[in-house]
Design a protein around this motif. Structure first.
Motif, PDB file in Angstrom:
ATOM      1  N   GLY A   1      16.096 -39.315   1.042  1.00  0.00           N
ATOM      2  CA  GLY A   1      15.743 -40.846   1.559  1.00  0.00           C
ATOM      3  C   GLY A   1      14.439 -40.655   2.394  1.00  0.00           C
ATOM      4  N   GLY A   2      14.247 -39.466   2.852  1.00  0.00           N
ATOM      5  CA  GLY A   2      13.038 -39.414   3.817  1.00  0.00           C
ATOM      6  C   GLY A   2      11.761 -38.958   3.132  1.00  0.00           C
TER       7      GLY A   2
ATOM      8  N   GLY B   1      11.502 -35.160   1.599  1.00  0.00           N
ATOM      9  CA  GLY B   1      12.607 -35.049   0.675  1.00  0.00           C
ATOM     10  C   GLY B   1      12.309 -35.821  -0.739  1.00  0.00           C
TER      11      GLY B   1
ATOM     12  N   LYS C   1      20.139 -43.266   3.368  1.00  0.00           N
ATOM     13  CA  LYS C   1      19.601 -44.131   2.872  1.00  0.00           C
ATOM     14  C   LYS C   1      18.706 -44.046   1.709  1.00  0.00           C
ATOM     15  CE  LYS C   1      15.584 -43.491   6.205  1.00  0.00           C
ATOM     16  NZ  LYS C   1      14.525 -43.005   5.211  1.00  0.00           N
TER      17      LYS C   1
ATOM     18  N   ARG D   1      26.985 -35.444   8.110  1.00  0.00           N
ATOM     19  CA  ARG D   1      27.618 -34.782   9.238  1.00  0.00           C
ATOM     20  C   ARG D   1      29.061 -34.762   8.983  1.00  0.00           C
ATOM     21  NH1 ARG D   1      25.438 -39.358  13.188  1.00  0.00           N
ATOM     22  NH2 ARG D   1      26.070 -40.584  11.414  1.00  0.00           N
TER      23      ARG D   1
ATOM     24  N   LEU E   1      16.800 -30.768   4.157  1.00  0.00           N
ATOM     25  CA  LEU E   1      15.742 -31.354   4.847  1.00  0.00           C
ATOM     26  C   LEU E   1      16.459 -32.458   5.894  1.00  0.00           C
ATOM     27  CD1 LEU E   1      13.874 -31.862   1.755  1.00  0.00           C
ATOM     28  CD2 LEU E   1      12.943 -30.680   3.591  1.00  0.00           C
ATOM     29  N   ALA E   2      17.660 -32.747   5.784  1.00  0.00           N
ATOM     30  CA  ALA E   2      18.358 -33.910   6.569  1.00  0.00           C
ATOM     31  C   ALA E   2      18.393 -33.478   7.980  1.00  0.00           C
ATOM     32  CB  ALA E   2      19.573 -34.172   6.118  1.00  0.00           C
TER      33      ALA E   2
ATOM     34  N   ILE F   1      25.128 -31.457  10.769  1.00  0.00           N
ATOM     35  CA  ILE F   1      24.530 -31.379   9.260  1.00  0.00           C
ATOM     36  C   ILE F   1      24.453 -29.787   8.978  1.00  0.00           C
ATOM     37  CG2 ILE F   1      22.627 -31.887   7.622  1.00  0.00           C
ATOM     38  CD1 ILE F   1      21.867 -34.190   9.319  1.00  0.00           C
TER      39      ILE F   1
ATOM     40  N   SER G   1      11.151 -26.006  11.998  1.00  0.00           N
ATOM     41  CA  SER G   1       9.871 -26.705  12.464  1.00  0.00           C
ATOM     42  C   SER G   1       8.815 -26.062  13.533  1.00  0.00           C
ATOM     43  CB  SER G   1      10.133 -27.880  13.286  1.00  0.00           C
ATOM     44  OG  SER G   1       9.224 -28.482  14.176  1.00  0.00           O
TER      45      SER G   1
ATOM     46  N   LYS H   1      16.317 -26.736  16.217  1.00  0.00           N
ATOM     47  CA  LYS H   1      15.751 -26.055  14.963  1.00  0.00           C
ATOM     48  C   LYS H   1      16.141 -24.502  14.984  1.00  0.00           C
ATOM     49  CE  LYS H   1      14.085 -29.389  12.225  1.00  0.00           C
ATOM     50  NZ  LYS H   1      14.757 -29.654  10.996  1.00  0.00           N
TER      51      LYS H   1
ATOM     52  N   ASN I   1       3.669 -30.364  11.375  1.00  0.00           N
ATOM     53  CA  ASN I   1       2.852 -31.477  11.109  1.00  0.00           C
ATOM     54  C   ASN I   1       2.767 -31.832   9.608  1.00  0.00           C
ATOM     55  OD1 ASN I   1       2.795 -32.478  14.008  1.00  0.00           O
ATOM     56  ND2 ASN I   1       1.283 -30.975  14.008  1.00  0.00           N
TER      57      ASN I   1
HETATM   58  P1  NAD Z   1      12.425 -37.810   7.669  1.00  0.00           P
HETATM   59  O1  NAD Z   1      13.157 -38.204   8.738  1.00  0.00           O
HETATM   60  O2  NAD Z   1      11.546 -38.576   6.770  1.00  0.00           O
HETATM   61  O3  NAD Z   1      13.663 -37.550   6.589  1.00  0.00           O
HETATM   62  C1  NAD Z   1      14.946 -37.060   7.007  1.00  0.00           C
HETATM   63  C2  NAD Z   1      16.025 -37.565   6.479  1.00  0.00           C
HETATM   64  O4  NAD Z   1      17.272 -37.188   6.742  1.00  0.00           O
HETATM   65  C3  NAD Z   1      15.982 -39.188   6.670  1.00  0.00           C
HETATM   66  O5  NAD Z   1      15.846 -39.980   5.501  1.00  0.00           O
HETATM   67  C4  NAD Z   1      17.312 -39.544   7.226  1.00  0.00           C
HETATM   68  O6  NAD Z   1      17.946 -40.625   6.833  1.00  0.00           O
HETATM   69  C5  NAD Z   1      18.285 -38.236   6.654  1.00  0.00           C
HETATM   70  N1  NAD Z   1      19.522 -38.023   7.536  1.00  0.00           N
HETATM   71  C6  NAD Z   1      19.371 -38.049   8.943  1.00  0.00           C
HETATM   72  N2  NAD Z   1      20.682 -37.816   9.251  1.00  0.00           N
HETATM   73  C7  NAD Z   1      21.420 -37.826   7.893  1.00  0.00           C
HETATM   74  C8  NAD Z   1      22.858 -37.555   7.943  1.00  0.00           C
HETATM   75  N3  NAD Z   1      23.559 -37.485   8.889  1.00  0.00           N
HETATM   76  N4  NAD Z   1      23.251 -37.721   6.638  1.00  0.00           N
HETATM   77  C9  NAD Z   1      22.470 -37.959   5.671  1.00  0.00           C
HETATM   78  N5  NAD Z   1      21.160 -38.009   5.887  1.00  0.00           N
HETATM   79  C10 NAD Z   1      20.663 -37.915   6.890  1.00  0.00           C
HETATM   80  O7  NAD Z   1      12.002 -36.491   8.013  1.00  0.00           O
HETATM   81  P2  NAD Z   1      10.705 -35.623   7.117  1.00  0.00           P
HETATM   82  O8  NAD Z   1       9.250 -35.554   7.688  1.00  0.00           O
HETATM   83  O9  NAD Z   1      10.813 -35.986   5.755  1.00  0.00           O
HETATM   84  O10 NAD Z   1      11.234 -34.380   7.615  1.00  0.00           O
HETATM   85  C11 NAD Z   1      12.102 -33.279   6.679  1.00  0.00           C
HETATM   86  C12 NAD Z   1      12.600 -32.224   7.437  1.00  0.00           C
HETATM   87  O11 NAD Z   1      11.423 -31.372   7.666  1.00  0.00           O
HETATM   88  C13 NAD Z   1      13.539 -32.697   8.703  1.00  0.00           C
HETATM   89  O12 NAD Z   1      14.482 -31.446   8.797  1.00  0.00           O
HETATM   90  C14 NAD Z   1      12.239 -32.276   9.829  1.00  0.00           C
HETATM   91  O13 NAD Z   1      13.116 -31.740  10.995  1.00  0.00           O
HETATM   92  C15 NAD Z   1      11.712 -31.075   9.108  1.00  0.00           C
HETATM   93  N6  NAD Z   1      10.187 -31.149   9.654  1.00  0.00           N
HETATM   94  C16 NAD Z   1       9.233 -32.252   9.260  1.00  0.00           C
HETATM   95  C17 NAD Z   1       8.109 -32.010   9.724  1.00  0.00           C
HETATM   96  C18 NAD Z   1       6.822 -33.149   9.481  1.00  0.00           C
HETATM   97  O14 NAD Z   1       5.688 -33.113   9.788  1.00  0.00           O
HETATM   98  N7  NAD Z   1       7.369 -34.302   8.777  1.00  0.00           N
HETATM   99  C19 NAD Z   1       7.470 -31.096  10.667  1.00  0.00           C
HETATM  100  C20 NAD Z   1       8.559 -29.777  10.907  1.00  0.00           C
HETATM  101  C21 NAD Z   1       9.856 -30.235  10.340  1.00  0.00           C
END
Ligand code: NAD
Length: 340
Positions: free
Chosen positions: A10-11, A14, A34, A53, A72-73, A98, A120, A155, A180
């Motif tokens: 949902g992120g 993802g 979500k 969790r 990715l959560a 998680i 990250s 991480k 990023n």
């Molecule tokens: P995001 O916040 O958009 O997506 C993370 C998703 O995890 C969310 O949709 C959230 O609802 C879900 N989530 C959180 N807790 C949860 C739970 N208990 N059960 C089920 N789902 C749960 O983040 P993103 O930008 O898509 O990042 C994805 C992954 O990549 C993450 O692990 C993040 O730490 C890592 N990351 C991202 C970046 C970036 O620049 N976007 C940089 C470094 C690392």
């Protein structure tokens, strides 16, 4: 047909990954707290709303054999979420739970497929990121460890846990350190958004001649990777035999002031002022990715320019705000981080 599970579907990354895997012919199940906010929920063949969790959620979603699992959560957000200190306990507790559950569930089932973990650039030590002209963080630079946020520490702990389960239980892991990642269809308001989306929102909302705000003096530097390049890197990593952490990022470093000027140029607004405020959430002074290993091991290097990627993001944010009647309305916009 190969089957993939995307945790955190949902992120931002993802749901883009779900789309990418579908195009590659996978049957895909997504799971998240979500549904995706900006794309249809039926892009995945199956979408489970569940809390990762909870160990019971893992039992439910692992009721079929997957070839690939993408974990990715995480409880995460931009600097305004990660660096205030107000969310440290939740970030560490929620994300670690998680990952603990994920690996326990996979080991218990003697999982034979591949599992991807999204780490990250925040794992890298603060002492290697004091120079705004950072030449690029190499994978081995992560040690001796001294991340500047609890998010980074979690991480790093989880990276090590994935590696330990690889050694002791034969779990076939792939670990990317994302730097990023940006692009359309991600959070752009509310306090969890990252700098590119935040600046795009401010620039789109402000009238020509108005003022936007940047955190700190804007001379802190970062590199930014467009989502399409990120997904290609992830897939190349999954198709490789490499089990150690590897950078998936860009090595084009830019200051936040320069980034803001680039987005202002893209907007075609002629005269936007930049105001610098606060200093609390700056994060490290200079961060950049070294991509030598990714080139050597994966044959991967970004192809989308920063300008092209930012143009796509700006246009998408502009359209989102336009449908809400919020563009070109304000004399001055505020960062909107959830800072106290
Ligand atoms: P995001 O916040 O958009 O997506 C993370 C998703 O995890 C969310 O949709 C959230 O609802 C879900 N989530 C959180 N807790 C949860 C739970 N208990 N059960 C089920 N789902 C749960 O983040 P993103 O930008 O898509 O990042 C994805 C992954 O990549 C993450 O692990 C993040 O730490 C890592 N990351 C991202 C970046 C970036 O620049 N976007 C940089 C470094 C690392």
């Amino acid at each position: 047909m190969k089957k993939a599970l995307v945790c955190g579907a949902g992120g931002f990354i993802g749901h883009h990954l779900v789309r990418f895997l579908k195009k590659e012919g996978f049957w895909v199940r997504g799971v998240d707290l979500k549904y995706p906010e900006f794309s249809p929920r039926d892009e995945a063949d199956d979408f489970v709303i569940g809390d990762l969790r909870e160990i019971d959620t893992w039992s439910k979603i692992l009721d079929t054999d997957f070839d690939e699992i993408y974990q990715l959560a995480a409880d995460m957000g931009g600097a305004g979420f990660v660096f205030t200190g107000d969310n440290d306990a939740d970030i560490m507790h929620n994300s670690a739970l998680i990952n603990l559950n994920c690996l326990y569930a996979l080991a218990k089932r003697n999982f034979k497929g591949k599992v991807f973990y999204s780490s990250s650039a925040c794992v890298y030590p603060e002492y290697r990121q004091t120079d705004p002209n950072n030449p690029g963080l190499k994978e081995e630079d992560a040690y001796p460890a001294a991340p500047d946020s609890e998010y980074g520490w979690e991480k790093l702990f989880s990276e090590r846990m994935y590696l330990a389960f690889h050694r002791n239980y034969g779990i076939n892991v792939r670990i990317a350190r994302f730097h990023n990642i940006f692009g359309q269809e991600g959070t752009y308001e509310g306090g969890r958004e990252k700098a590119p989306a935040n600046i795009c929102r401010q620039v789109a909302m402000v009238i020509d001649g108005g003022t936007i705000q940047l955190q700190g003096d804007g001379e802190q530097t970062r590199s930014f990777l467009y989502i399409d390049d990120c997904l290609v890197g992830v897939r190349k990593l999954m198709n490789s035999n490499y089990t150690y952490p590897i950078n998936i990022g860009s090595d084009r470093i830019i200051s936040i002031n320069e980034l803001a000027r680039l987005i202002i140029k893209i907007s075609n607004k002629q005269n936007i002022q930049i105001e610098h405020v606060g200093s609390k959430q700056l994060g490290v002074r200079g961060r950049n990715a070294d991509l030598k290993l990714a080139k050597e091991v994966l044959g991967w290097y970004p192809t989308v320019s920063l300008e092209e990627g930012m143009r796509n993001l700006y246009q998408w944010v502009y359209e989102q705000l336009k449908t809400k009647g919020l563009v070109d309305k304000l004399q001055k916009t505020e960062i909107g981080f959830r800072a106290k």
